[in-house]
Design an enzyme around this catalytic site. Structure first.
Site, PDB file in Angstrom:
ATOM      1  N   GLY A  68       0.814  -1.202   0.000  1.00 47.00           N
ATOM      2  CA  GLY A  68       0.000   0.000   0.000  1.00 47.00           C
ATOM      3  C   GLY A  68       0.849   1.254   0.000  1.00 47.00           C
ATOM      4  N   THR A  69       1.984   1.206   0.691  1.00 51.28           N
ATOM      5  CA  THR A  69       2.892   2.357   0.704  1.00 51.28           C
ATOM      6  C   THR A  69       3.412   2.650  -0.695  1.00 51.28           C
ATOM      7  OG1 THR A  69       3.582   2.057   3.004  1.00 51.28           O
ATOM      8  CG2 THR A  69       5.130   3.177   1.543  1.00 51.28           C
ATOM      9  N   GLN A 179      -7.795   1.664   4.915  1.00 53.47           N
ATOM     10  CA  GLN A 179      -8.559   1.223   6.075  1.00 53.47           C
ATOM     11  C   GLN A 179     -10.000   0.857   5.757  1.00 53.47           C
ATOM     12  OE1 GLN A 179      -7.514   0.474   9.065  1.00 53.47           O
ATOM     13  NE2 GLN A 179      -5.406   1.093   8.663  1.00 53.47           N
ATOM     14  N   SER A 196      -4.370  -1.710   0.375  1.00 53.30           N
ATOM     15  CA  SER A 196      -3.347  -2.665   0.785  1.00 53.30           C
ATOM     16  C   SER A 196      -3.995  -3.956   1.227  1.00 53.30           C
ATOM     17  CB  SER A 196      -2.508  -2.070   1.919  1.00 53.30           C
ATOM     18  OG  SER A 196      -1.471  -2.938   2.297  1.00 53.30           O
ATOM     19  N   ALA A 197      -3.589  -5.077   0.624  1.00 51.57           N
ATOM     20  CA  ALA A 197      -4.276  -6.351   0.850  1.00 51.57           C
ATOM     21  C   ALA A 197      -4.189  -6.831   2.288  1.00 51.57           C
ATOM     22  CB  ALA A 197      -3.709  -7.408  -0.088  1.00 51.57           C
ATOM     23  N   HIS A 198      -3.059  -6.605   2.964  1.00 45.92           N
ATOM     24  CA  HIS A 198      -2.927  -7.165   4.315  1.00 45.92           C
ATOM     25  C   HIS A 198      -3.833  -6.474   5.316  1.00 45.92           C
ATOM     26  CE1 HIS A 198      -0.448  -4.156   6.579  1.00 45.92           C
ATOM     27  NE2 HIS A 198      -0.157  -3.750   5.373  1.00 45.92           N
ATOM     28  N   CYS A 322       5.267   7.851  23.557  1.00 46.57           N
ATOM     29  CA  CYS A 322       6.093   7.083  24.488  1.00 46.57           C
ATOM     30  C   CYS A 322       6.158   5.608  24.125  1.00 46.57           C
ATOM     31  CB  CYS A 322       5.568   7.249  25.919  1.00 46.57           C
ATOM     32  SG  CYS A 322       3.784   7.091  26.076  1.00 46.57           S
TER      33      CYS A 322
END
Length: 514
Positions: A68-69, A179, A196-198, A322
């Site tokens: 996807g990136t 998403q 993105s498939a995952h 954090c």
């Protein structure tokens, strides 16, 4: 229990079956003319058709990428290159995925015309929503591309894609649907789309880039004959087949499961503030993804909280500064101007049960209380609960009393400014008018420690008195104003630390209201 499908979803059973079969039937080069090559081509074409059908586009508009990136990077740079005659101006919202932000940063360093690429970032409100009017205001004659996610990956807020597409007019709009793909349809009007498939239960290593017919697009990479010249390199046919099969299955399941998941998330949204004191649930309570909820806990180290939940059997994620993956606040939470410390994101899988959610709600209060126990704070009771008093010394100090910091929880800060900025006027002058400030030196301490110190010692100043918190952690700029809003104290803004004896950082000024 795995409650982190927004990061990556477990491999869907349909994907596993399709992958196993395609490893036997689709291993050959789909560009070759012999039988095994033709068979691989048939599987690839069928997978492309399936993805196109689910997304409501033409098959020849769909290209497969390695992630996807990569789809986002190629989509943005290709559209910008294809529209270079229009101009070199890029517009995106402040809460986009980091892949968009990094590509935009590179674009600003890229030679274009008589200078370099230009970028305008559209702000969001406290719910994480970008206003169509703000997008319209950011556009100009030289705008070559606008980018907006379909829904936010950290807080779940659904963006007004259709309305933004309308105001963009002939400016191409790229939608990051990572998403929402498989879970909901994307409104019409966009020019490019990525996924993105995952994220939907397909195998990792498969992204989707859709470029609508008529959209100007020029690959930013050297020419390649595969994937219509948009994505170079050999295609992973078995993984693509599995991705397509699982997308179709997930879309069918979403029609049945979205309402049920929406109810489970509503349960978390309403119960967490009742069970845990000093919590802010963030994101749009209505216009949101059905399976995702995010909340932030005051006085809590996010990494410690996630570790406690992990020991209790819950895998969740965090956007807190954090956490171990980053030392800077979440850019999404920062853009929204909400609390960044002690952040928990819960994203439910399709098979999540009511019993699992109830168990999460049962263990969460004790884990948060355990993390807060050494801090010496008197915390207000959550609504409908008995008072919760947590006493003890700061770790390693031996102090067991701790001053009273139990101010009543209240509404918005009287003098606060959005996103932690200083209000109108000279903050230092405002502080001086109320008398000498109590200075708390939190230099060198990471959040939530500056906020904890503020909460512990605000009782030392009278009503109307001022505290100056010296801090050099960037998260303090966000969390101190957020604390004021949650505790009903007045945030006065920032002042130079040197005026309060500091040699670096910033002085954050707070007035005690009662």
């Amino acid at each position: 229990m795995y409650f982190d499908v927004a990061s990556t979803a477990p491999l869907h059973p349909v994907a596993r079956q399709a992958l196993t079969a395609a490893l036997d039937e689709g291993w050959a080069d789909p560009a070759r003319l012999y039988r095994s090559g033709r068979q691989a081509r048939m599987l690839l074409d069928a997978a492309r058709g399936t993805v196109a059908e689910v997304l409501g586009v033409r098959a020849d508009e769909v290209a497969f990428t390695a992630s996807g990136t990569q789809a986002l990077q190629l989509g943005m740079l290709g559209a910008l290159a294809g529209n270079r005659r229009r101009g070199a101006h890029l517009v995106h919202s402040a809460v986009e995925h980091s892949a968009v932000l990094h590509t935009a940063e590179q674009w600003e360093r890229t030679p274009a015309g008589n200078g370099t690429g230009e970028v305008t970032v559209v702000p969001v409100d406290r719910l994480g929503r970008a206003a169509p009017a703000d997008f319209a205001a950011a556009l100009r004659p030289g705008t070559a591309l606008a980018v907006l996610q379909s829904a936010n990956h950290e807080v779940g807020t659904v963006q007004p894609v259709g309305e933004v597409a309308a105001v963009c007019g002939d400016v191409p709009l790229l939608v990051d649907a990572a998403q929402s793909a498989g879970r909901a349809a994307v409104p019409a009007g966009w020019s490019l789309l990525t996924a993105s498939a995952h994220k939907w239960g397909g195998p990792a290593g498969v992204g989707v880039l859709v470029v609508r017919k008529g959209v100007r697009y020029s690959s930013p990479l050297p020419a390649d004959e595969r994937e219509a010249g948009r994505v170079p390199g050999y295609v992973n046919v078995p993984a693509i087949v599995a991705a397509a099969a699982s997308l179709r299955a997930v879309r069918a399941e979403a029609e049945r499961e979205n309402a049920r998941l929406h109810g489970l998330v509503d349960r978390i949204r309403t119960q967490v503030p009742l069970l845990v004191p000093e919590v802010e649930v963030v994101g749009d309570p209505v216009g949101r993804l059905p399976h995702l909820v995010t909340f932030s806990c005051l006085y809590v180290d996010g990494e410690v909280l996630l570790a406690g939940l992990d020991r209790a059997g819950f895998a969740v994620s965090s956007g807190s500064s954090c956490t171990s993956s980053t030392l800077t606040p979440s850019h999404v939470l920062a853009a929204m101007g909400v609390l960044t410390e002690g952040n928990v994101r819960v994203s439910l899988p399709f098979d999540a049960t009511e019993a699992e959610v109830e168990r999460f709600l049962a263990v969460l209060p004790g884990i948060v209380a355990e993390v807060r126990a050494p801090l010496g704070l008197d915390l207000p009771a959550p609504a409908g609960a008995a008072p919760v008093t947590v006493r003890g010394g700061e770790p390693g100090t031996g102090d067991t009393d701790g001053p009273d910091a139990g101010e009543p929880a209240g509404g918005a800060a009287g003098g606060g400014a959005p996103n932690g900025g200083a209000p109108d006027g000279d903050a230092a002058g405002v502080a001086a008018a109320g008398g000498e400030a109590l200075v708390l030196d939190a230099l060198g301490k990471r959040c939530p420690l500056p906020v904890i110190e503020l909460a512990r010692r605000i009782g030392e100043v009278p009503a109307g008195g001022t505290i100056a918190v010296l801090a050099d952690d960037e998260a303090a700029r966000l969390d101190i104003p957020a604390w004021c809003g949650m505790r009903g104290q007045e945030y006065l803004g920032e002042a130079p630390a040197a005026g309060y004896g500091g040699d670096r950082g910033v002085a954050y000024l707070v007035r005690r209201t009662a």
